[in-house]
Design a protein around this motif. Structure first.
Motif: not given
Length: 125
Positions: A105-106, A52, A99-102, A111
């Motif tokens: 889905s990483n 993260s 990635s902009s996500r955590w 992603t």
């Protein structure tokens, strides 16, 4: 525009260790999730580990859990992959991604919106 540059790959015998680095430039590194993927010859790119933005959370594929450790130094804009107890099946080109996500889905390469050029890791038996 972010740029990612991996380093640290090489050839090692089974049971050995390597430490990969991925240095980022171009946008605020500490805002993004970072991941490591690998691609063996003739195979699809597969998830290895993700961390993260703060470094507080990590997760790993089952194939590397307990042997690999992902970490990051936001002051140096760098993410690391410490690889211990290497096996011949770890042989692949290793890529870092951003990635902009955590979240769960990483583990999906789709992603990630930025990739490095890759670094080769070869483990001989």
């Amino acid at each position: 525009q972010v740029q990612l540059a991996e380093s640290g790959g090489g050839s090692v015998q089974a049971g050995g260790s390597l430490r990969l680095s991925c240095k980022a430039s171009g946008r605020t590194f500490s805002k993004y999730t970072m991941g490591w993927f690998r691609q063996a010859a003739g195979k699809e790119r597969e998830f290895v580990a993700a961390i993260s933005w703060s470094g507080a959370s990590t997760y790993y594929s089952d194939s590397v859990k307990g042997r690999f450790t992902i970490s990051r130094d936001n002051a140096k804009n760098t993410v690391y992959l410490q690889m211990n107890s290497l096996k011949p099946e770890d042989t692949a080109v290793y890529y870092c991604g951003q990635s902009s996500r955590w979240g769960p889905s990483n583990n999906n390469a789709r992603t990630y919106n930025a990739w490095g050029q890759g670094t080769q890791v070869t483990v001989s038996s």
